[in-house]
Design a protein around this motif. Structure first.
Motif, PDB file in Angstrom:
ATOM      1  N   LEU A  60       9.464  -4.242  -5.543  1.00 57.80           N
ATOM      2  CA  LEU A  60       9.038  -3.011  -4.885  1.00 57.80           C
ATOM      3  C   LEU A  60       9.721  -1.785  -5.470  1.00 57.80           C
ATOM      4  N   ARG A  61      10.756  -1.985  -6.219  1.00 56.64           N
ATOM      5  CA  ARG A  61      11.486  -0.857  -6.792  1.00 56.64           C
ATOM      6  C   ARG A  61      11.102  -0.622  -8.241  1.00 56.64           C
ATOM      7  N   CYS A  62      10.038  -1.287  -8.670  1.00 55.68           N
ATOM      8  CA  CYS A  62       9.619  -1.113 -10.054  1.00 55.68           C
ATOM      9  C   CYS A  62       8.905   0.211 -10.246  1.00 55.68           C
ATOM     10  N   ALA A  63       8.888   0.681 -11.503  1.00 54.30           N
ATOM     11  CA  ALA A  63       8.297   1.977 -11.836  1.00 54.30           C
ATOM     12  C   ALA A  63       6.840   2.028 -11.434  1.00 54.30           C
ATOM     13  N   GLY A  64       6.412   3.219 -11.010  1.00 55.80           N
ATOM     14  CA  GLY A  64       5.008   3.463 -10.745  1.00 55.80           C
ATOM     15  C   GLY A  64       4.576   3.122  -9.339  1.00 55.80           C
ATOM     16  N   ALA A  93       3.413   3.835 -17.739  1.00 54.36           N
ATOM     17  CA  ALA A  93       3.560   2.994 -18.932  1.00 54.36           C
ATOM     18  C   ALA A  93       4.717   2.012 -18.772  1.00 54.36           C
ATOM     19  N   ALA A  94       5.804   2.473 -18.142  1.00 59.69           N
ATOM     20  CA  ALA A  94       6.975   1.614 -17.945  1.00 59.69           C
ATOM     21  C   ALA A  94       6.650   0.444 -17.025  1.00 59.69           C
ATOM     22  N   HIS A  95       5.887   0.726 -15.986  1.00 58.28           N
ATOM     23  CA  HIS A  95       5.499  -0.335 -15.055  1.00 58.28           C
ATOM     24  C   HIS A  95       4.712  -1.427 -15.777  1.00 58.28           C
ATOM     25  N   LYS A  96       3.820  -1.020 -16.671  1.00 55.06           N
ATOM     26  CA  LYS A  96       3.027  -1.991 -17.431  1.00 55.06           C
ATOM     27  C   LYS A  96       3.902  -2.821 -18.367  1.00 55.06           C
ATOM     28  N   GLU A  97       5.041  -2.256 -18.770  1.00 54.10           N
ATOM     29  CA  GLU A  97       5.954  -2.963 -19.670  1.00 54.10           C
ATOM     30  C   GLU A  97       6.973  -3.815 -18.903  1.00 54.10           C
ATOM     31  N   GLY A  98       6.881  -3.819 -17.578  1.00 62.06           N
ATOM     32  CA  GLY A  98       7.810  -4.609 -16.777  1.00 62.06           C
ATOM     33  C   GLY A  98       9.167  -3.971 -16.594  1.00 62.06           C
ATOM     34  N   ILE A  99       9.226  -2.644 -16.727  1.00 60.89           N
ATOM     35  CA  ILE A  99      10.483  -1.905 -16.579  1.00 60.89           C
ATOM     36  C   ILE A  99      10.587  -1.357 -15.156  1.00 60.89           C
ATOM     37  N   CYS A 100      11.745  -1.511 -14.531  1.00 62.02           N
ATOM     38  CA  CYS A 100      11.951  -1.028 -13.170  1.00 62.02           C
ATOM     39  C   CYS A 100      12.880   0.176 -13.163  1.00 62.02           C
ATOM     40  N   VAL A 101      12.658   1.065 -12.202  1.00 60.66           N
ATOM     41  CA  VAL A 101      13.385   2.331 -12.132  1.00 60.66           C
ATOM     42  C   VAL A 101      14.186   2.406 -10.838  1.00 60.66           C
ATOM     43  N   GLU A 102      15.484   2.607 -10.973  1.00 60.08           N
ATOM     44  CA  GLU A 102      16.354   2.694  -9.794  1.00 60.08           C
ATOM     45  C   GLU A 102      16.135   3.997  -9.041  1.00 60.08           C
ATOM     46  N   TYR A 103      15.941   5.092  -9.766  1.00 53.59           N
ATOM     47  CA  TYR A 103      15.718   6.395  -9.149  1.00 53.59           C
ATOM     48  C   TYR A 103      14.894   7.258 -10.088  1.00 53.59           C
ATOM     49  N   SER A 104      14.215   8.250  -9.545  1.00 50.60           N
ATOM     50  CA  SER A 104      13.466   9.231 -10.330  1.00 50.60           C
ATOM     51  C   SER A 104      13.702  10.588  -9.682  1.00 50.60           C
ATOM     52  N   GLU A 105      14.529  11.415 -10.317  1.00 46.88           N
ATOM     53  CA  GLU A 105      14.947  12.697  -9.754  1.00 46.88           C
ATOM     54  C   GLU A 105      14.365  13.864 -10.545  1.00 46.88           C
ATOM     55  N   THR A 112      15.408  -3.212 -18.847  1.00 44.93           N
ATOM     56  CA  THR A 112      14.432  -3.382 -17.764  1.00 44.93           C
ATOM     57  C   THR A 112      14.864  -2.695 -16.472  1.00 44.93           C
ATOM     58  N   TRP A 113      16.039  -2.095 -16.435  1.00 46.49           N
ATOM     59  CA  TRP A 113      16.556  -1.441 -15.223  1.00 46.49           C
ATOM     60  C   TRP A 113      17.131  -0.087 -15.623  1.00 46.49           C
ATOM     61  N   ILE A 114      16.436   0.985 -15.289  1.00 48.29           N
ATOM     62  CA  ILE A 114      16.809   2.311 -15.777  1.00 48.29           C
ATOM     63  C   ILE A 114      16.779   3.338 -14.662  1.00 48.29           C
ATOM     64  N   ALA A 126      23.171  15.132 -10.346  1.00 54.01           N
ATOM     65  CA  ALA A 126      24.282  14.618 -11.153  1.00 54.01           C
ATOM     66  C   ALA A 126      24.990  13.473 -10.445  1.00 54.01           C
ATOM     67  N   ASP A 127      25.160  13.585  -9.138  1.00 57.39           N
ATOM     68  CA  ASP A 127      25.824  12.525  -8.375  1.00 57.39           C
ATOM     69  C   ASP A 127      24.985  11.252  -8.338  1.00 57.39           C
ATOM     70  N   VAL A 128      23.661  11.405  -8.267  1.00 61.78           N
ATOM     71  CA  VAL A 128      22.788  10.226  -8.303  1.00 61.78           C
ATOM     72  C   VAL A 128      22.988   9.472  -9.619  1.00 61.78           C
ATOM     73  N   ILE A 129      23.073  10.225 -10.721  1.00 56.67           N
ATOM     74  CA  ILE A 129      23.268   9.613 -12.036  1.00 56.67           C
ATOM     75  C   ILE A 129      24.618   8.907 -12.094  1.00 56.67           C
ATOM     76  N   ARG A 130      25.672   9.562 -11.563  1.00 51.36           N
ATOM     77  CA  ARG A 130      27.025   8.996 -11.607  1.00 51.36           C
ATOM     78  C   ARG A 130      27.126   7.720 -10.773  1.00 51.36           C
ATOM     79  N   ARG A 131      26.499   7.690  -9.603  1.00 53.32           N
ATOM     80  CA  ARG A 131      26.676   6.592  -8.652  1.00 53.32           C
ATOM     81  C   ARG A 131      25.694   5.442  -8.847  1.00 53.32           C
ATOM     82  N   SER A 132      24.707   5.637  -9.701  1.00 53.70           N
ATOM     83  CA  SER A 132      23.677   4.609  -9.873  1.00 53.70           C
ATOM     84  C   SER A 132      24.228   3.391 -10.616  1.00 53.70           C
ATOM     85  N   THR A 133      23.510   2.302 -10.511  1.00 50.48           N
ATOM     86  CA  THR A 133      23.866   1.104 -11.271  1.00 50.48           C
ATOM     87  C   THR A 133      23.169   1.066 -12.620  1.00 50.48           C
TER      88      THR A 133
END
Length: 338
Positions: free
Chosen positions: A5-9, A60-72, A38-40, A87-94
């Motif tokens: 459910l957290r995959c891109a798109g 396009a990322a979803h079709k490639e099987g790439i998942c996105v943790e956040y989109s800011e 696969t986790w960006i 900036a804090d989202v970027i710092r604290r993300s996995t």
């Protein structure tokens, strides 16, 4: 492995309409897939450029099987609190890999904020707007960044033309006037304000250190150069008729724009080392240089072309990498992001 459910798109709110940067977005997704990530994370300019470009990338990322943790999203005129939050989202993300579909002016604001406080190592993947911008190279926290650049080329005769300009020739052209005044910080042929000076004719363009006068190759200028030649070829084909081995051109004939358009669809030529043609949708083949931010011996960041992306090649063979890449903080080890 993150849940589907957290995959891109699937959970983003950006526009899904077709973007002018569709080809670059597709290429970025394939770049991420090429290196096995696969986790960006993802950031974008809150503008047509960023929103539409990122929407295309996420699809396009979803079709490639790439998942996105956040989109800011953010914009350069946002309150600092908004920039800090991104900036804090970027710092604290996995996610250790961050794809940035961001205009250069917006990226500068974000990187200045990230520079204020130590941040975990991040592998930056950049859109052409900022990743090839020379002013961005001062941000050493992005050492190892990779992305795409418009193919560059030395345009025959252009450098000599620019270096041979006289002030009177410059003054006759609004475009050259703007360039001249910006380069020499003076006003040309007009009254200056109290805090400005008039150009006095002693300005020497050969003393400038700029992309116009050094040995650098041109990117966007090269695209314009090829576009002009494409139109010239179309006009030539519209007014010229070939009979057997000879040709006849009626230079006085009146042609309509639709005739030029019809011929534009058929052009197929090579100019300055590059092939030019268009597909059924009127698009050229998507080709980009793959660029990498590499640390020099002096510690500064240099933009190095390390390969080429060619969308016309078979799936899985679009990338041709001919130089060694460096990764985040100059490491030779490929970042793992899965």
């Amino acid at each position: 492995m993150p849940e589907p459910l957290r995959c891109a798109g699937r959970s983003t709110r950006v526009s899904s309409e077709q973007s002018d940067d569709q080809f670059q977005a597709d290429a970025l997704a394939k770049l991420v897939k090429h290196f096995g990530w696969t986790w960006i994370g993802a950031v974008r300019s809150d503008s047509d450029y960023g929103n539409n470009g990122m929407a295309s990338f996420l699809d396009a990322a979803h079709k490639e099987g790439i998942c996105v943790e956040y989109s800011e999203s953010f914009y350069r005129t946002d309150p600092r609190s908004k920039i800090q939050r991104v900036a804090d989202v970027i710092r604290r993300s996995t996610a250790t890999v961050v794809v940035a579909f961001v205009a250069a002016g917006d990226m500068r604001i974000l990187l200045e904020e990230l520079s204020l406080e130590p941040s975990p190592r991040r592998q930056w993947i950049g859109s052409e707007s900022w990743v090839t911008h020379p002013d961005m190279l001062r941000f050493t926290l992005c050492a190892g960044a990779i992305g795409f650049g418009i193919q560059q080329s030395v345009i025959p005769g252009l450098r000599d033309f620019l270096l041979d300009l006289s002030p009177s020739e410059v003054a006759a052209s609004p475009v050259l006037t703007e360039f001249w005044e910006d380069a020499f910080k003076c006003r040309l042929g007009k009254s200056a304000a109290t805090d400005e000076r008039l150009c006095d004719g002693t300005e020497d363009i050969t003393t400038l250190q700029s992309p116009y006068t050094d040995k650098s190759k041109f990117r966007i200028t090269n695209m314009v150069y090829k576009a002009v030649y494409a139109i010239a070829h179309a006009i030539h084909n519209a007014v010229c008729q070939k009979t057997n081995s000879t040709g006849h051109c009626d230079k006085l004939t009146m042609i309509e724009s639709k005739q030029v358009l019809a011929q534009m669809k058929k052009v197929n030529f090579s100019q300055n080392g590059y092939d030019v043609s268009f597909d059924a949708n009127g698009d050229p083949v998507a080709r980009y240089e793959l660029v990498n931010w590499q640390k020099s011996k002096s510690g500064s960041i240099e933009l190095v072309t390390v390969g080429l992306y060619d969308a016309s090649l078979p799936v899985g063979q679009e990338f041709h990498i001919n130089k060694k890449l460096t990764w985040v903080e100059g490491s030779t080890q490929l970042v793992v992001a899965e």
